[in-house]
Structure formats: C-alpha cells, structure tokens
Scaffold this active site. Structure first.
Site, PDB file in Angstrom:
ATOM      1  N   GLY A  35      77.328   6.706  57.961  1.00  0.00           N
ATOM      2  CA  GLY A  35      78.363   5.724  58.280  1.00  0.00           C
ATOM      3  C   GLY A  35      79.178   6.035  59.514  1.00  0.00           C
ATOM      4  N   GLY A  36      78.718   6.947  60.364  1.00  0.00           N
ATOM      5  CA  GLY A  36      79.464   7.269  61.565  1.00  0.00           C
ATOM      6  C   GLY A  36      79.530   6.110  62.549  1.00  0.00           C
ATOM      7  N   ASN A  44      69.340   6.772  63.614  1.00  0.00           N
ATOM      8  CA  ASN A  44      69.666   7.880  62.717  1.00  0.00           C
ATOM      9  C   ASN A  44      68.427   8.688  62.333  1.00  0.00           C
ATOM     10  OD1 ASN A  44      72.395   8.467  61.077  1.00  0.00           O
ATOM     11  ND2 ASN A  44      70.675   9.047  59.795  1.00  0.00           N
ATOM     12  N   HIS A 261      76.012  18.318  59.492  1.00  0.00           N
ATOM     13  CA  HIS A 261      75.934  17.145  58.628  1.00  0.00           C
ATOM     14  C   HIS A 261      74.661  16.332  58.845  1.00  0.00           C
ATOM     15  CE1 HIS A 261      77.562  14.125  55.973  1.00  0.00           C
ATOM     16  NE2 HIS A 261      77.605  13.194  56.911  1.00  0.00           N
TER      17      HIS A 261
END
Length: 281
Positions: A35-36, A44, A261
């Site tokens: 969700g960045g 992604n 992450h």
C-alpha cells in the site's frame, strides 16, 4: 525486470474497475501488492512475475485505490473492502479458488479474504502483512512515515525517497532513482491525493477490525500458509511473524536476513524459489 508478455484488461466489481495483468498457465496465483505511495501490481512484482509464470497462471491486479483501478477505499473496514473486490475479481475471471501471495497491505487483503471465504484460497504466502498486532503498542517508524506521506505539506519526491530508501528496503543504494520517480508520479494522481487509499484508522473500532490477532477465526484457518518477513523490516515489525505463526495452525515461517519490508524485490531469487516450491508442494 519482467519481460513476460502480459495480457491486460479491467473487470468491473461492485461498479468499480479493477485493472488486471496476467501471464503464464497452470494453477492460478494472485499477486497482491503493498500500500505504499504510487504502488501498483506489476511494479511491485516486476522481479517475480516471469519466474512464477513458468509454473502458474500469474494474475496481478492493481488493488482498489491504486494504479489503473478505481480510486478510493472504504475506510470503515479497508481490509474487508479490499478482500471483497479481489474476490469479485476472481468471480469475473471465472476462478473458483487460487493461491494468494500478498505483500504488506496485499497480505492483509489475502488473509482477510481467506478468513471470510477459506474455500476460495488454496495456499497463502504472506510477506510482512499489515494488521498483525496493530492495536498493541506504538506503530513502527516506517509505518508512521508511510501514513504521513499525504499529510502536512503533502506528497513530495523527497518524502517518497526517504520512505523507500530509509524504511522500505535494507540496502538503500540498490533502489534506482527511476523507480522512486515513477512511484512519485503515480502517487500524485489528483484522485489519490484527494482520497489516499492508505490512511490512519478513523476510530478504535476500525483499528481493532484491522488487527488480525484479535480475530478469533485465525486459530481455525487451516489454509497452508508461508509467512515471509524481512528480519530488518522497519514498516511492519518482524515480531509479527511469530504472532501469526502462534495462531495459524498450518503456517511455516521464513525470516530473511539483511532484508527490509520488500522481500520479493530485495531477495527476489530466494523469494521466487521458496514461493514456487511451497505452492507446488
């Protein structure tokens, strides 16, 4: 970077468009992105789509609120909203059940979908998913930075550069300027700026609803699950891996050393090999 030939289309779910790219053949694997700011499905998973497509039908949507999908997310129950729309996407694609691979926000969506409708999910791969112990203790520095992107003076290239290089990955030098710049351009879409899809929970009830460790269904979810977490994750705390493993009855855990992450990007070879083996086993 992927060189696989992708088929692109949009499907309509509950009156909203979900953009979908796909390639490969075999059992369906849905890759759900994080969700960045400026995130999208293909960007992604650019280092994972082609290797996974050697054995699977790889389906890569832009999550609701991101990329080329309709903007906006129901803030009262964001994980439920995402899960409902990805389930609706599977319906539109004629897929009864699929493997779900979710990174961060996408991991939250995958887990919620499995809890709500376990018969639709064959296996789960969760990479540093959100919603694990989120109502207990203070948020991480990375999560605070992420949630502050659209606040204050608003989005900027420098804010995004700081988030990605200081909090998202372990090795800041490995992230090219071009990646940050493309994410920034996507993050300043006027519709997104007006209604960011990832925001601070609007109340205690929403916060508790977004904390999976408070969901009593977790202990009875028998779906085979692989939990992958970067040991140096500064966004979602690595302690979440043990918290999930303590509750999920069929969960394996992999902690990746020298990794933040974004495991699927930083440790792509490891991630692709382990995920393929787990889904094929």
């Amino acid at each position: 970077m992927t060189t696989a030939t992708l088929t692109e289309r949009s499907v309509r779910v509950n009156g909203r468009e979900i953009f979908v790219a796909e390639t490969g053949s075999g059992p369906a694997v849905v890759l759900l992105h994080g969700g960045g700011p400026g995130a999208s499905g293909v960007s992604n998973y650019t280092r994972n789509i082609e290797p996974l497509a050697e054995n699977f039908r790889v389906i890569v949507p832009d999550m609701p609120g991101y990329g080329r999908s309709t903007k906006g997310v129901d803030r009262r129950d964001p994980f439920g909203y995402l899960a409902d729309h990805i389930r609706g996407m599977l319906d539109e694609l004629g897929i009864d059940s699929a493997h779900l691979v979710g990174n961060s926000y996408g991991g939250s969506c995958a887990l919620r979908l499995a809890l709500d409708t376990p018969y639709r999910v064959n296996k789960l791969v969760l990479m540093g998913p959100g919603g694990v112990g989120t109502s207990r203790g203070l948020p991480s520095a990375g999560l605070k930075n992420l949630l502050g992107y659209y606040r204050g003076e608003g989005p900027s290239l420098e804010k995004l550069r700081t988030f990605i290089r200081s909090y998202l990955v372990y090795d800041a030098v490995a992230v090219p300027d071009s990646l940050i710049e493309s994410r920034y351009e996507a993050s300043i879409d006027p519709e997104v700026v007006a209604n960011p899809p990832l925001q601070r929970p609007s109340g205690l009830r929403t916060l508790w609803r977004m904390d999976f460790t408070r969901d009593r269904r977790l202990v009875s979810l028998s779906t085979p699950t692989l939990i992958v977490w970067g040991r140096d994750d500064k966004v979602n705390k690595p302690s979440g891996a043990a918290m999930l493993a303590d509750r999920l009855p069929n969960a394996d855990v992999l902690l990746a050393a020298n990794t933040g992450h974004w495991v699927q990007w930083e440790r792509a070879d490891l991630f692709n090999a382990v995920t393929s083996a787990f889904l094929k086993s």
